[in-house]
Design a protein around this motif. Structure first.
Motif, PDB file in Angstrom:
ATOM      1  N   THR A   1     -21.374 -61.734 -19.295  1.00 22.69           N
ATOM      2  CA  THR A   1     -20.446 -60.891 -20.406  1.00 22.69           C
ATOM      3  C   THR A   1     -20.501 -60.814 -21.538  1.00 22.69           C
ATOM      4  O   THR A   1     -20.567 -59.971 -22.935  1.00 22.69           O
ATOM      5  CB  THR A   1     -19.760 -60.613 -19.344  1.00 22.69           C
ATOM      6  OG1 THR A   1     -19.148 -60.339 -18.386  1.00 22.69           O
ATOM      7  CG2 THR A   1     -18.381 -59.632 -20.313  1.00 22.69           C
ATOM      8  N   ASN A   2     -20.280 -62.116 -21.298  1.00 20.31           N
ATOM      9  CA  ASN A   2     -20.630 -62.904 -23.269  1.00 20.31           C
ATOM     10  C   ASN A   2     -21.743 -62.185 -23.831  1.00 20.31           C
ATOM     11  O   ASN A   2     -21.508 -62.087 -24.985  1.00 20.31           O
ATOM     12  CB  ASN A   2     -20.609 -64.317 -24.097  1.00 20.31           C
ATOM     13  CG  ASN A   2     -18.411 -64.414 -23.309  1.00 20.31           C
ATOM     14  OD1 ASN A   2     -18.045 -63.817 -23.035  1.00 20.31           O
ATOM     15  ND2 ASN A   2     -19.008 -65.791 -23.413  1.00 20.31           N
ATOM     16  N   LEU A   3     -23.010 -62.626 -23.801  1.00 21.78           N
ATOM     17  CA  LEU A   3     -24.150 -61.973 -24.125  1.00 21.78           C
ATOM     18  C   LEU A   3     -24.174 -60.649 -24.367  1.00 21.78           C
ATOM     19  O   LEU A   3     -24.905 -60.391 -25.284  1.00 21.78           O
ATOM     20  CB  LEU A   3     -25.625 -62.507 -23.387  1.00 21.78           C
ATOM     21  CG  LEU A   3     -25.295 -64.271 -23.446  1.00 21.78           C
ATOM     22  CD1 LEU A   3     -26.660 -64.888 -22.513  1.00 21.78           C
ATOM     23  CD2 LEU A   3     -25.198 -64.992 -24.532  1.00 21.78           C
ATOM     24  N   GLU A   4     -24.533 -59.542 -22.793  1.00 16.71           N
ATOM     25  CA  GLU A   4     -24.074 -58.950 -22.996  1.00 16.71           C
ATOM     26  C   GLU A   4     -23.141 -57.615 -24.367  1.00 16.71           C
ATOM     27  O   GLU A   4     -23.850 -57.096 -24.580  1.00 16.71           O
ATOM     28  CB  GLU A   4     -24.304 -58.089 -21.305  1.00 16.71           C
ATOM     29  CG  GLU A   4     -26.211 -58.808 -21.113  1.00 16.71           C
ATOM     30  CD  GLU A   4     -24.776 -59.472 -19.451  1.00 16.71           C
ATOM     31  OE1 GLU A   4     -24.536 -57.385 -18.809  1.00 16.71           O
ATOM     32  OE2 GLU A   4     -25.265 -59.568 -18.667  1.00 16.71           O
ATOM     33  N   LEU A   5     -22.282 -58.562 -23.925  1.00 19.11           N
ATOM     34  CA  LEU A   5     -21.437 -58.010 -25.300  1.00 19.11           C
ATOM     35  C   LEU A   5     -21.951 -57.928 -26.931  1.00 19.11           C
ATOM     36  O   LEU A   5     -21.388 -56.990 -28.149  1.00 19.11           O
ATOM     37  CB  LEU A   5     -19.707 -58.488 -25.345  1.00 19.11           C
ATOM     38  CG  LEU A   5     -19.223 -57.968 -24.342  1.00 19.11           C
ATOM     39  CD1 LEU A   5     -17.626 -58.839 -23.931  1.00 19.11           C
ATOM     40  CD2 LEU A   5     -18.496 -56.529 -24.439  1.00 19.11           C
ATOM     41  N   LYS A   6     -22.089 -59.554 -26.823  1.00 23.94           N
ATOM     42  CA  LYS A   6     -22.997 -59.123 -27.891  1.00 23.94           C
ATOM     43  C   LYS A   6     -24.091 -58.493 -28.905  1.00 23.94           C
ATOM     44  O   LYS A   6     -24.561 -58.020 -29.291  1.00 23.94           O
ATOM     45  CB  LYS A   6     -23.810 -60.899 -28.735  1.00 23.94           C
ATOM     46  CG  LYS A   6     -22.077 -61.782 -28.604  1.00 23.94           C
ATOM     47  CD  LYS A   6     -21.499 -63.580 -28.284  1.00 23.94           C
ATOM     48  CE  LYS A   6     -20.614 -64.225 -27.980  1.00 23.94           C
ATOM     49  NZ  LYS A   6     -20.329 -65.242 -29.509  1.00 23.94           N
TER      50      LYS A   6
END
Ligand code: NDP
Ligand code: ZN
Length: 179
Positions: A163-168
């Motif tokens: 999730t973190n990488l995809e949000l960024k």
């Protein structure tokens, strides 16, 4: 006790720094190539909170077969089959035409293992962060824009991984008007 980098991890860093020693990135400052692979591993450790050491090592090694004289046999002998197999999953086949390699990155993304998908996401995130602030030497604005478009197609097939990488990544695509 404070966790410390393992000897294996340090050897991996040293190996990548040695193999990429004469290479530079395409940004105008010609940043040493090894900065990119350190960024990718750091993104995984710090921004994606990945503790899987083989993934962090494979991130350091992710371009070493594609871009230097290192072989998969070398990686397996030095760092073991697990790390080697992860690097294999994220390595383009340089015997193919560039357009075909770009097409295969999109086509093969979804078939990649979840651990290798993490490395691919972090790799795209670092490249796109760089492209937000720099146009590589010799590139037109159009080529830079097409890279964002192409990278989004790859990322769209890697979703559901972190999730973190995809949000960024989505924040970058939004800034470029692609979301
Ligand atoms: P390239 O593969 O030529 O260049 C991008 C790659 O260079 C990155 O994936 C990255 O790979 C590496 N790299 C080195 N330095 C930097 C940096 N400072 N910032 C970002 N990446 C860096 O990409 P193409 O431009 O060929 O392909 C991208 C898209 O653009 C494709 O869809 C292509 O069809 C299209 N396009 C290509 C043109 C061309 O002339 N080739 C012209 C117009 C469009 P790594 O992480 O492996 O180091
Ligand atoms: Zn890379």
């Amino acid at each position: 006790m404070t966790p410390r980098p393992s000897s294996r991890f340090m050897e991996c860093l040293q190996y990548a720094a040695h193999k990429h020693r004469d290479q530079r990135r395409k940004d105008p400052a010609q940043t040493p190539y090894v900065n990119h692979v350190i960024n990718v591993s750091t993104i995984l450790a710090v921004e994606a909170c990945i503790e899987d050491e083989a993934v962090l090592m494979a991130a350091i090694l992710h371009d070493v077969v594609e871009d230097t004289d290192a072989t998969f046999a070398d990686l397996e002998a030095l760092f073991g089959a697990d790390v080697c197999d992860l690097v294999r999953e994220v390595t383009d086949d340089k015997s193919l035409e560039k357009q075909e390699r770009k097409r295969l990155q999109i086509a093969n993304a979804a078939k990649t293992s979840p651990r290798a998908k993490l490395i691919k996401l972090a790799d795209k995130l670092d490249n796109l962060r760089d492209l937000l602030v720099n146009t590589p030497q010799g590139w037109t604005e159009e080529r830079r824009e097409l890279y964002f478009v192409w990278a989004k197609q790859v990322v769209d097939n890697l979703r559901g991984t972190n999730t973190n990488l995809e949000l960024k990544l989505d924040e970058i695509f939004r800034q470029r008007g692609l979301l």
